[in-house]
Design a protein around this motif. Structure first.
Motif, mmCIF file in Angstrom:
data_model
loop_
_atom_site.group_PDB
_atom_site.id
_atom_site.type_symbol
_atom_site.label_atom_id
_atom_site.label_comp_id
_atom_site.label_asym_id
_atom_site.label_seq_id
_atom_site.Cartn_x
_atom_site.Cartn_y
_atom_site.Cartn_z
ATOM 1 N N THR A 1 0.855 -1.196 0.000
ATOM 2 C CA THR A 1 0.000 0.000 0.000
ATOM 3 C C THR A 1 0.887 1.241 0.000
ATOM 4 O O THR A 1 1.735 1.404 0.880
ATOM 5 N N VAL A 2 0.682 2.092 -0.990
ATOM 6 C CA VAL A 2 1.476 3.323 -1.130
ATOM 7 C C VAL A 2 0.611 4.526 -0.774
ATOM 8 O O VAL A 2 -0.487 4.689 -1.308
ATOM 9 N N THR A 3 1.147 5.342 0.124
ATOM 10 C CA THR A 3 0.513 6.633 0.446
ATOM 11 C C THR A 3 1.331 7.728 -0.220
ATOM 12 O O THR A 3 2.491 7.965 0.134
ATOM 13 N N TRP A 4 0.742 8.347 -1.218
ATOM 14 C CA TRP A 4 1.444 9.383 -1.969
ATOM 15 C C TRP A 4 1.472 10.696 -1.187
ATOM 16 O O TRP A 4 0.610 10.964 -0.348
ATOM 17 N N ASP A 5 2.497 11.506 -1.475
ATOM 18 C CA ASP A 5 2.636 12.785 -0.775
ATOM 19 C C ASP A 5 1.432 13.700 -1.004
ATOM 20 O O ASP A 5 1.116 14.551 -0.167
ATOM 21 N N ALA A 6 0.768 13.540 -2.138
ATOM 22 C CA ALA A 6 -0.403 14.363 -2.432
ATOM 23 C C ALA A 6 -1.592 13.991 -1.562
ATOM 24 O O ALA A 6 -2.586 14.717 -1.512
ATOM 25 N N GLY A 7 -1.501 12.809 -0.859
ATOM 26 C CA GLY A 7 -2.572 12.423 0.058
ATOM 27 C C GLY A 7 -3.362 11.208 -0.380
ATOM 28 O O GLY A 7 -4.065 10.601 0.435
ATOM 29 N N SER A 8 -3.279 10.827 -1.642
ATOM 30 C CA SER A 8 -4.027 9.658 -2.124
ATOM 31 C C SER A 8 -3.281 8.362 -1.785
ATOM 32 O O SER A 8 -2.078 8.384 -1.483
ATOM 33 N N THR A 9 -3.972 7.233 -1.838
ATOM 34 C CA THR A 9 -3.359 5.919 -1.583
ATOM 35 C C THR A 9 -3.618 4.997 -2.765
ATOM 36 O O THR A 9 -4.597 5.172 -3.510
ATOM 37 N N GLN A 10 -2.728 4.036 -2.929
ATOM 38 C CA GLN A 10 -2.852 3.066 -4.012
ATOM 39 C C GLN A 10 -2.320 1.712 -3.534
ATOM 40 O O GLN A 10 -1.326 1.668 -2.802
ATOM 41 N N THR A 11 -3.012 0.643 -3.957
ATOM 42 C CA THR A 11 -2.645 -0.701 -3.504
ATOM 43 C C THR A 11 -2.150 -1.540 -4.683
ATOM 44 O O THR A 11 -2.771 -1.556 -5.760
ATOM 45 N N TYR A 12 -1.021 -2.214 -4.466
ATOM 46 C CA TYR A 12 -0.474 -3.148 -5.462
ATOM 47 C C TYR A 12 -0.382 -4.542 -4.827
ATOM 48 O O TYR A 12 -0.108 -4.681 -3.631
ATOM 49 N N TYR A 13 -0.590 -5.529 -5.686
ATOM 50 C CA TYR A 13 -0.446 -6.912 -5.235
ATOM 51 C C TYR A 13 0.760 -7.514 -5.939
ATOM 52 O O TYR A 13 0.875 -7.442 -7.168
ATOM 53 N N GLY A 14 1.660 -8.108 -5.150
ATOM 54 C CA GLY A 14 2.890 -8.642 -5.719
ATOM 55 C C GLY A 14 2.865 -10.161 -5.823
ATOM 56 O O GLY A 14 2.365 -10.851 -4.935
ATOM 57 N N TYR A 15 3.431 -10.636 -6.955
ATOM 58 C CA TYR A 15 3.535 -12.084 -7.155
ATOM 59 C C TYR A 15 4.743 -12.363 -8.034
ATOM 60 O O TYR A 15 5.314 -11.452 -8.651
ATOM 61 N N VAL A 16 5.145 -13.651 -8.115
ATOM 62 C CA VAL A 16 6.271 -14.052 -8.960
ATOM 63 C C VAL A 16 5.702 -14.687 -10.227
ATOM 64 O O VAL A 16 4.931 -15.659 -10.164
ATOM 65 N N SER A 17 6.082 -14.117 -11.400
ATOM 66 C CA SER A 17 5.544 -14.602 -12.669
ATOM 67 C C SER A 17 6.203 -15.931 -13.074
ATOM 68 O O SER A 17 7.191 -16.356 -12.462
ATOM 69 N N TYR A 18 5.670 -16.525 -14.138
ATOM 70 C CA TYR A 18 6.239 -17.787 -14.625
ATOM 71 C C TYR A 18 7.677 -17.604 -15.109
ATOM 72 O O TYR A 18 8.452 -18.554 -15.144
ATOM 73 N N SER A 19 8.026 -16.385 -15.500
ATOM 74 C CA SER A 19 9.395 -16.121 -15.948
ATOM 75 C C SER A 19 10.314 -15.739 -14.778
ATOM 76 O O SER A 19 11.429 -15.269 -15.001
ATOM 77 N N SER A 20 9.813 -15.940 -13.568
ATOM 78 C CA SER A 20 10.554 -15.660 -12.326
ATOM 79 C C SER A 20 10.840 -14.163 -12.132
ATOM 80 O O SER A 20 11.792 -13.788 -11.448
ATOM 81 N N ARG A 21 10.021 -13.353 -12.724
ATOM 82 C CA ARG A 21 10.156 -11.912 -12.515
ATOM 83 C C ARG A 21 9.128 -11.458 -11.490
ATOM 84 O O ARG A 21 8.005 -12.001 -11.424
ATOM 85 N N LEU A 22 9.518 -10.491 -10.690
ATOM 86 C CA LEU A 22 8.576 -9.946 -9.724
ATOM 87 C C LEU A 22 7.583 -9.044 -10.455
ATOM 88 O O LEU A 22 7.951 -8.231 -11.304
ATOM 89 N N ALA A 23 6.309 -9.184 -10.145
ATOM 90 C CA ALA A 23 5.271 -8.399 -10.808
ATOM 91 C C ALA A 23 4.354 -7.771 -9.766
ATOM 92 O O ALA A 23 4.103 -8.340 -8.705
ATOM 93 N N LEU A 24 3.872 -6.587 -10.102
ATOM 94 C CA LEU A 24 2.896 -5.879 -9.273
ATOM 95 C C LEU A 24 1.684 -5.540 -10.136
ATOM 96 O O LEU A 24 1.832 -5.126 -11.291
ATOM 97 N N THR A 25 0.480 -5.686 -9.602
ATOM 98 C CA THR A 25 -0.743 -5.307 -10.312
ATOM 99 C C THR A 25 -1.698 -4.637 -9.336
ATOM 100 O O THR A 25 -1.727 -4.971 -8.148
ATOM 101 N N ASP A 26 -2.444 -3.656 -9.848
ATOM 102 C CA ASP A 26 -3.432 -3.037 -8.971
ATOM 103 C C ASP A 26 -4.765 -3.760 -9.028
ATOM 104 O O ASP A 26 -5.682 -3.463 -8.263
ATOM 105 N N GLY A 27 -4.908 -4.713 -10.023
ATOM 106 C CA GLY A 27 -6.116 -5.538 -10.112
ATOM 107 C C GLY A 27 -7.340 -4.792 -10.600
ATOM 108 O O GLY A 27 -8.456 -5.309 -10.514
ATOM 109 N N VAL A 28 -7.172 -3.587 -11.162
ATOM 110 C CA VAL A 28 -8.304 -2.775 -11.614
ATOM 111 C C VAL A 28 -8.492 -2.945 -13.116
ATOM 112 O O VAL A 28 -7.522 -2.814 -13.880
#
Length: 312
Positions: free
Chosen positions: A273-300
């Motif tokens: 969960t990121v709280t931006w300096d402007a005051g808004s928040t955003q959520t990312y979900y992290g997982y490991v892809s099939y290519s072994s790379r780290l990935a983040l998605t907001d799921g929207v």
């Protein structure tokens, strides 16, 4: 003492005759006064000579003194008369001279109008420090003079507004810093241990025309910096916890997809969960892809795809 009426010599009070010319005093006392007499004819001096008692001022000296005094009086009178005539005949020239002197000594109080106007605009725009710098260019000695009283009042009013604005900025900064510190100290906020690998740099996976994101960097202390393709940057603070459930994301097999990848559901490992300096928040979900790379998605969901997906 008595004086001879003929020669003016000084004689004893008891003398019957003048010791100087022999004049008979009794003759004067007993005989009626005459205009002429034998004694007068015998006197070698003029009969009209004024007796000059011993120790008195000569007549000529008194006359001379009177003439001098008269000359002084006449001279002073003429000088005063001339001065009066000058004042009476040249009032306009005197007034012109006074007006000229007054105009030459008049102080220009409009020389600071431009500085005041610029300072006001800066204050309105919230640039309080710059406004104070403008005001500091005004001479303090001028502000202490009565002619600049109105300008001094304007300067005081602007400086008060600037001080209030700077205090509010400091309070906002303190609040933001406290929020960051609180986020760091909360449970699960540290990117350490099993969460350490998620402190990484990610790149926007599939750009669409309305998306300008470039890269997303998460530091070990939870600091977040998002760089955009137009050169702007966003800053924030992140916390990390474990996650579960299914979230929407892309297939991440291609390195740089030119077409929209297929979507899929993933089971995330962490929630950031990121709280931006402007005051808004955003959520990312992290997982490991099939290519072994780290990935983040907001799921929207967005345009039949996903709003944001990031790959390390």
């Amino acid at each position: 003492m008595k004086y001879c009426p003929t020669c003016g010599a000084e004689n004893n009070e008891q003398s019957r005759f003048c010791e100087q010319c022999g004049y008979a005093f009794e003759t004067v006392e007993n005989t009626p006064k005459r205009n002429q007499g034998t004694n007068l004819q015998k006197n070698p001096e003029p009969s009209n000579q004024t007796p000059n008692p011993k120790g008195g001022f000569p007549k000529w000296l008194m006359v001379l003194g009177g003439v001098v005094i008269l000359a002084v009086v006449v001279g002073v009178g003429l000088a005063l008369a001339g001065s009066s005539n000058d004042e009476a005949t040249t009032p306009s020239s005197t007034a012109a001279t006074l007006n000229s002197t007054s105009s030459s000594n008049k102080i220009d109080t409009s020389k600071y109008d431009k500085l005041i106007a610029e300072a006001k605009e800066l204050t309105i725009n919230g640039e309080y420090k710059k406004s104070n710098l403008k005001l500091s260019q005004i001479s303090a000695s001028d502000l202490g003079r009565s002619e600049f009283a109105e300008i001094a009042d304007e300067v005081d009013e602007l400086q008060e507004k600037n001080d209030d604005g700077l205090k509010q900025e400091d309070q906002t900064t303190d609040s933001s810093q406290k929020a960051k510190d609180s986020a760091k100290s909360s449970s699960g906020s540290a990117f350490s241990g099993d969460y350490a690998k998620w402190a990484n740099t990610y790149y926007f996976y599939y750009s669409q025309s309305s998306q300008k994101q470039g890269s997303l960097t998460i530091g070990a202390n939870g600091s977040v910096t998002q760089k955009n393709v137009n050169g702007t940057q966003y800053f924030g603070q992140a916390t990390i916890t474990s996650a579960s459930g299914d979230v929407l994301s892309y297939e991440t097999n291609d390195q740089y997809p030119s077409d929209m990848p297929d979507t899929k559901m993933i089971n995330p490992n962490v929630r950031i969960t990121v709280t931006w300096d402007a005051g808004s928040t955003q959520t990312y979900y992290g997982y490991v892809s099939y290519s072994s790379r780290l990935a983040l998605t907001d799921g929207v969901t967005k345009n039949d795809g996903v709003n944001e997906v990031w790959i390390s």
